[in-house]
Design a protein around this motif. Structure first.
Motif, PDB file in Angstrom:
ATOM      1  N   GLY A  99     -28.469  17.364 -24.066  1.00 61.47           N
ATOM      2  CA  GLY A  99     -28.185  16.140 -23.332  1.00 61.47           C
ATOM      3  C   GLY A  99     -28.136  16.310 -21.833  1.00 61.47           C
ATOM      4  O   GLY A  99     -28.270  15.354 -21.082  1.00 61.47           O
ATOM      5  N   MET A 100     -27.909  17.549 -21.345  1.00 63.23           N
ATOM      6  CA  MET A 100     -27.834  17.807 -19.912  1.00 63.23           C
ATOM      7  C   MET A 100     -29.221  17.973 -19.302  1.00 63.23           C
ATOM      8  O   MET A 100     -29.355  18.218 -18.109  1.00 63.23           O
ATOM      9  N   ALA A 101     -30.250  17.827 -20.099  1.00 66.56           N
ATOM     10  CA  ALA A 101     -31.611  18.086 -19.633  1.00 66.56           C
ATOM     11  C   ALA A 101     -32.157  16.886 -18.859  1.00 66.56           C
ATOM     12  O   ALA A 101     -32.899  16.067 -19.390  1.00 66.56           O
ATOM     13  N   ALA A 147     -26.056  20.060 -11.205  1.00 66.01           N
ATOM     14  CA  ALA A 147     -25.872  21.070 -12.248  1.00 66.01           C
ATOM     15  C   ALA A 147     -27.057  21.080 -13.209  1.00 66.01           C
ATOM     16  O   ALA A 147     -27.555  22.144 -13.601  1.00 66.01           O
ATOM     17  N   ALA A 148     -27.532  19.897 -13.596  1.00 64.27           N
ATOM     18  CA  ALA A 148     -28.671  19.813 -14.517  1.00 64.27           C
ATOM     19  C   ALA A 148     -29.936  20.348 -13.872  1.00 64.27           C
ATOM     20  O   ALA A 148     -30.724  21.054 -14.519  1.00 64.27           O
ATOM     21  N   TRP A 149     -30.144  20.023 -12.616  1.00 67.02           N
ATOM     22  CA  TRP A 149     -31.355  20.493 -11.935  1.00 67.02           C
ATOM     23  C   TRP A 149     -31.340  22.003 -11.751  1.00 67.02           C
ATOM     24  O   TRP A 149     -32.365  22.666 -11.948  1.00 67.02           O
ATOM     25  N   ARG A 150     -30.190  22.526 -11.385  1.00 62.06           N
ATOM     26  CA  ARG A 150     -30.095  23.992 -11.256  1.00 62.06           C
ATOM     27  C   ARG A 150     -30.327  24.667 -12.597  1.00 62.06           C
ATOM     28  O   ARG A 150     -30.996  25.707 -12.672  1.00 62.06           O
ATOM     29  N   ARG A 151     -29.785  24.078 -13.644  1.00 62.77           N
ATOM     30  CA  ARG A 151     -29.964  24.642 -14.983  1.00 62.77           C
ATOM     31  C   ARG A 151     -31.442  24.671 -15.372  1.00 62.77           C
ATOM     32  O   ARG A 151     -31.895  25.564 -16.096  1.00 62.77           O
ATOM     33  N   ALA A 152     -32.191  23.684 -14.879  1.00 64.83           N
ATOM     34  CA  ALA A 152     -33.628  23.611 -15.168  1.00 64.83           C
ATOM     35  C   ALA A 152     -34.448  24.500 -14.237  1.00 64.83           C
ATOM     36  O   ALA A 152     -35.684  24.515 -14.343  1.00 64.83           O
TER      37      ALA A 152
END
Length: 442
Positions: free
Chosen positions: A238-240, A265-270
């Motif tokens: 869901g954080m994508a 946070a989501a963009w960094r995770r990607a």
């Protein structure tokens, strides 16, 4: 995995003292050695910075109108390694949009029910005594599926006043978790978009220490911890939220600070790289950036400095020659030709859009927004539907460029503030929260 126990701090209405209780509880529990994960219900970008200062952990927004259930669950999972969750509500417990979004209408009650976090209701008891129990009992019984921990009485006038209010609560079978006496010296200063920002308080650490001592003296912290609860939620992808670019130059200073932490946070995770820069320090965006993003904030309070920031403006122009630039609300205003401040003085802005805005004629624009893009923006193609929130007092004097989006409120009423675009530059007044998944182009 056992869910982290949590509570949602809410109230019957704005101004009841939620933030005082939230910050005092956060800091007091951290002082007791707990890892506290804070959240904010609804579209607020000022309170989370205070939460972070109080807890030492990033605070994330949970918005049941703008976010679908999978995203809510993924954001809530940021608290899995904490000892306790504290979430601060917005407005009154049941206040939200007129129509439901993907997972609710934006009310704090939606979050409490979904996550299983019992509600602590902060009740301003000034001007009443036993009658306060009728208010609290009404909130407890309006939705019987909502977990309810008890009440904290606020603005108690005297020991006798406290006794009378407690008598009423006891007769209604309501648990009183604390009683806070009147302390006007503990209020935080405000301006036209809410509290003065956390970063502008040079003595914030001392303020938070005083809040913690106040709460510790008048709230039963052991009962607070015992009342916390939660229900296990599935956590998938869901954080994508896809980043709008690989390298994002992100304006970050006192003029541009309104940022939803879940997006970064989501963009960094990607795998995206965030490259901060300060327009107020006359810094140009990083030359290697693929996108420049100017978030919202208070450009109207710093218009003179922005007008004099030649290196910043030149850097924006160079970037816009072959790469996208995007601005939200205050960032959108900074991309225009001019900004008229509250005193009527006009200041030169970046000139990448024809927009001219004014704070001399203040008009409130507030509410959730659903926008169907008419041109590509924020990493989404034309036809994509974005959900967000608008909150500003500026008025549009000139907007000669093409509209960026067809914008509606939750009732489906078309809004005049469409945003605009020119070449590779685009901007809107609403703050992007999340894409509407599965939305198809018209």
């Amino acid at each position: 995995m056992r869910p982290t126990p949590g509570l949602l701090i809410s109230a019957p209405a704005s101004g009841s003292g939620k933030t005082t209780v939230m910050l005092g509880l956060c800091r007091a529990l951290v002082e007791d050695g707990l890892a506290v994960q804070p959240f904010k219900s609804g579209p607020d970008y000022i309170d989370p910075a205070f939460h972070r200062a109080a807890c030492g952990r990033a605070s994330f927004n949970l918005d049941s109108w703008a976010m679908d259930g999978a995203l809510l669950d993924a954001i809530a999972a940021q608290g899995q390694d904490a000892d306790m969750v504290l979430a601060e509500g917005a407005m009154g417990l049941f206040d939200g949009a007129a129509r439901d979004g993907a997972s609710g209408n934006g009310a704090s009650a939606d979050i409490a029910r979904r996550m299983g976090w019992p509600v602590v209701l902060v009740v301003d008891v000034s001007g009443q005594a036993q009658s306060a129990a009728a208010v609290a009992e009404g909130f407890r019984r309006l939705r019987l599926d909502l977990p309810f921990a008890g009440v904290i009485l606020n603005r108690v006038a005297s020991p006798r006043h406290e006794r009378l209010v407690r008598d009423g609560m006891a007769a209604a079978g309501l648990t009183v978790l604390g009683a806070l006496p009147r302390r006007p010296d503990l209020s935080l200063p405000e301006r036209h978009l809410g509290l003065v920002q956390a970063g502008e308080h040079g003595d914030l650490a001392a303020i938070l220490t005083r809040y913690a001592a106040f709460v510790r003296d008048h709230v039963d912290l052991a009962a607070i911890r015992a009342a916390a609860g939660g229900c296990a939620r599935p956590v998938g992808e869901g954080m994508a939220i896809a980043p709008p670019a690989q390298r994002i130059a992100w304006a970050q200073d006192a003029a541009f600070s309104f940022t939803y932490p879940h997006l970064l946070a989501a963009w960094r995770r990607a795998g995206a790289e965030i490259l901060p820069f300060s327009p107020l320090a006359d810094e140009a965006p990083a030359a290697e950036a693929d996108l420049v993003w100017l978030p919202g904030g208070y450009p109207e309070l710093h218009a003179g400095r922005l007008a004099a920031a030649e290196a910043f403006r030149a850097g924006l122009r160079r970037h816009a020659e072959d790469r996208p630039v995007y601005g939200e609300c205050g960032g959108y205003m900074a991309l225009g030709e001019g900004l008229i401040d509250a005193q009527g003085a006009r200041h030169r802005m970046a000139g990448l859009l024809g927009l001219v805005t004014s704070h001399a004629d203040r008009r409130l624009h507030l509410g959730y927004r659903q926008a169907r893009l008419l041109a590509p923006a924020v990493g989404h193609a034309a036809g994509a539907v974005l959900r967000g929130h608008e909150f500003h007092y500026s008025t549009v004097v000139e907007q000669p460029d093409a509209p960026l989006a067809h914008v509606m409120d939750p009732d489906g009423v078309t809004q005049a503030e469409t945003g605009s675009w020119r070449g590779r530059v685009a901007g809107t007044f609403f703050h992007f929260v999340a894409p509407q998944r599965g939305a198809e182009a018209a």
